[in-house]
Design an enzyme around this catalytic site. Structure first.
Site, mmCIF file in Angstrom:
data_model
loop_
_atom_site.group_PDB
_atom_site.id
_atom_site.type_symbol
_atom_site.label_atom_id
_atom_site.label_comp_id
_atom_site.label_asym_id
_atom_site.label_seq_id
_atom_site.Cartn_x
_atom_site.Cartn_y
_atom_site.Cartn_z
ATOM 1 N N GLU A 131 0.836 -1.203 0.000
ATOM 2 C CA GLU A 131 0.000 0.000 0.000
ATOM 3 C C GLU A 131 0.873 1.257 0.000
ATOM 4 O O GLU A 131 0.624 2.213 -0.746
ATOM 5 C CB GLU A 131 -0.922 -0.010 1.212
ATOM 6 C CG GLU A 131 -1.783 1.239 1.347
ATOM 7 C CD GLU A 131 -1.981 1.664 2.787
ATOM 8 O OE1 GLU A 131 -1.831 2.876 3.059
ATOM 9 O OE2 GLU A 131 -2.265 0.800 3.630
ATOM 10 N N HIS A 132 1.911 1.262 0.824
ATOM 11 C CA HIS A 132 2.826 2.395 0.865
ATOM 12 C C HIS A 132 3.559 2.571 -0.470
ATOM 13 O O HIS A 132 3.687 3.689 -0.991
ATOM 14 C CB HIS A 132 3.863 2.191 1.971
ATOM 15 C CG HIS A 132 3.386 2.563 3.338
ATOM 16 N ND1 HIS A 132 3.992 3.526 4.104
ATOM 17 C CD2 HIS A 132 2.341 2.102 4.081
ATOM 18 C CE1 HIS A 132 3.363 3.637 5.253
ATOM 19 N NE2 HIS A 132 2.362 2.781 5.281
ATOM 20 N N GLU A 155 6.350 3.696 11.684
ATOM 21 C CA GLU A 155 4.909 3.639 11.898
ATOM 22 C C GLU A 155 4.561 2.610 12.966
ATOM 23 O O GLU A 155 3.716 2.846 13.844
ATOM 24 C CB GLU A 155 4.194 3.303 10.586
ATOM 25 C CG GLU A 155 2.679 3.283 10.693
ATOM 26 C CD GLU A 155 2.002 2.929 9.379
ATOM 27 O OE1 GLU A 155 0.760 2.869 9.358
ATOM 28 O OE2 GLU A 155 2.710 2.723 8.371
#
Length: 415
Positions: A49-50, A126
Site C-alpha cells: 500500500e505504501h 509507523e
C-alpha cells in the site's frame, strides 16, 4: 441508481449515480490484507500500500500526490485484514483523471529498490508509533489472545522483524499475483454515469492472470487475560468476546447490541463508566466482522489505582445484558441511532463508495440500503437475547491490559 457491471477482465464495478452532487468518489478495493498473508509475509499487504504511492512508469512520488492535490482532490489508501483500498475524491469533471491515476498506481508501480528501503524505514517507524499508542497496543494484544496462531490475530502492519525481512522480490511477486482484476472491485459514487465508468475502466484495466482468492481457515477463539507493561499514566483496557462474520443472520442484532453497550454518550458503558463514576474520559464498544469471524470489544482507560474497579464495571455491563436484556427504550433508541447514522452517511459520495466496495468485495452482492434499514428496524428483544446468548458466553471473555501496573484477575470471575 445502484448498478453492477462485470468486465471481461474479471473486474467488478459497483456504482451509485448521484447527479445532485459535484463530487465523485472512486475506490479500488483489492482482496489483499493481513489475513491472506503467511506468518513470514506479515505486513506485506500494508507494505505494498505504501509503495504504490512511490512511483510508476510515468509518475514519480511527487507527481502522484500533485495529480490530485492540483485539482483540489484527495488521494489516500488503507489496509485492513481482508482488503486494501486506494481511493480518490474529486470534482466530477476530474473523474477520468482520478481513475487513470488509480489504474496507473495499480498496474504500473515500479517498486524501485531505493524506495523499498526508504519505505521500509517509514513503516518501521509507523509500527514504533503504534507502540507508543497504548489504546492500539491493547487492541492488538486483545486479538492475539482471542485468535492465537490465526492471521486475524496478527497486526495488519506486521512486526519490526517481518517488515525488516521482506525482500523486494517477494513484494514484486505478491503484487503480480494478487493485484489482478478478478480480485479487485472498482467502486464509484457521485455525479458520473455507468457509461462513463464502463468505457474508461475497459480501457484502463486489461485482463491479467493471478492467484485465486485463498480460502481462509475459520479461527478457533479462546478466552483469557493478557497484559503488557508500559511506563504510561493510565491503564488501558480492552474487554470482549468472539463476534460474528459479515454474512451471519444475527449480524444486525449484534450491531444493535454493541451500540447499546457502547455506541455513544447515551450508551451503557459511557453512562456507567464516565457519567456516573468518572472513571474514564473515553469508553466505547463496537462489533467488527470479517469473512470467517469477528469480535465484540469494549475499551476504556483509567488511573492505575482504579483499574480493578473499571474492569468490574465494564464486565457488569456485559453480564447485565446477558442476564436481563435491554429496555424497550434502549432497543428503540439504538435502532433509530443506527438507522439515522446509516441514512445520513448516504449523503456522502465517499461513504456510499465505501459501502459499495466493501459489500461487493466481502459478500459478492450489491449494497442495498432499503434492505439494511429494514433489517435494523426489525431487530427485536428476542433477537438480542439470542445473540447475547451466542456471544456473551462464560469462558469466552478476553481481557487485555496495557498498564504500568497490570492487575491479576481471572476472567472466569468476571463473567
Amino acid at each position: 441508481m445502484t448498478e453492477k457491471i462485470l468486465l471481461p477482465s474479471g473486474l467488478r464495478i459497483v456504482l451509485e449515480t448521484m447527479p445532485h452532487l459535484r463530487s465523485v468518489s472512486t475506490g479500488l478495493w483489492v482482496s489483499a490484507g493481513s489475513a491472506y498473508e503467511k506468518e513470514q509475509e506479515s505486513g506485506m499487504s500494508h507494505f505494498l500500500e505504501h509503495l504504490l504511492f512511490k512511483g510508476t512508469e510515468k509518475r514519480n512520488a511527487l507527481q502522484i500526490s500533485a495529480t490530485m492535490e492540483g485539482v483540489g482532490g484527495v488521494l489516500n489508501a488503507f489496509t485492513s485484514r481482508e482488503h486494501t483500498c486506494y481511493y480518490t475524491r474529486s470534482m466530477d469533471e476530474h473523474f477520468g483523471l482520478s481513475l487513470e491515476l488509480l489504474a496507473d498506481m495499480y498496474l504500473h508501480s515500479l517498486l524501485d529498490p531505493k524506495e523499498v528501503e526508504r519505505e521500509r524505514n517509514v513503516i518501521m517507524e509507523e509500527i514504533n508509533m503504534y507502540e507508543d499508542s497504548p489504546e492500539d497496543v491493547a487492541a492488538d494484544i486483545f486479538l492475539a489472545q482471542l485468535w492465537p496462531g490465526h492471521p486475524y490475530g496478527r497486526p495488519i502492519s506486521g512486526t519490526l522483524s517481518s517488515v525488516e525481512g521482506v525482500s523486494r522480490d517477494q513484494l514484486v511477486e505478491y503484487l503480480r499475483s494478487v493485484y489482478v482484476p478478478r480480485r479487485t472491485v472498482l467502486a464509484v459514487a457521485g455525479n458520473v454515469t455507468a457509461e462513463q465508468v464502463r468505457e474508461l475502466a475497459e480501457r484502463l484495466f486489461p485482463a491479467e492472470e493471478g492467484q485465486a482468492l485463498p480460502t481462509l481457515p475459520s479461527p478457533i477463539s479462546q478466552g483469557g487475560a493478557i497484559s503488557k507493561v508500559k511506563d504510561i499514566e493510565q491503564s488501558h483496557i480492552c474487554m470482549g468476546f468472539p463476534g460474528l462474520s459479515l454474512d451471519d443472520p444475527d449480524y444486525y442484532a449484534a450491531n444493535v447490541l454493541a451500540n447499546i453497550l457502547g455506541g455513544g454518550a447515551s450508551s451503557r458503558l459511557f453512562q456507567e463508566v464516565r457519567e456516573k463514576r468518572a472513571l474514564s474520559y473515553s469508553s466505547y464498544c463496537y462489533l467488527d466482522s470479517f469473512d470467517k469471524s469477528g469480535f465484540l470489544m469494549a475499551y476504556s482507560a483509567t488511573h492505575p489505582k482504579h483499574t480493578r474497579e473499571l474492569i468490574q464495571v465494564m464486565a457488569a455491563q456485559f453480564s447485565d445484558i446477558a442476564a436481563h436484556g435491554v429496555s424497550d427504550e434502549e432497543l428503540q433508541r439504538s435502532r433509530d441511532q443506527l438507522r439515522g447514522t446509516l441514512l445520513l452517511s448516504m449523503e456522502s459520495s465517499s461513504s456510499v463508495m465505501s459501502r459499495l466496495g466493501r459489500t461487493e468485495l466481502a459478500l459478492c452482492e450489491l449494497f442495498n440500503l432499503e434492505d439494511r434499514v429494514r433489517k435494523l428496524a426489525s431487530v427485536s428483544h428476542e433477537d438480542l437475547a439470542r445473540v447475547a446468548k451466542r456471544l456473551l458466553r462464560p469462558g469466552s471473555m478476553v481481557l487485555s491490559q496495557v498498564s504500568p501496573k497490570p492487575i491479576e484477575i481471572d476472567t472466569a470471575e468476571l463473567f
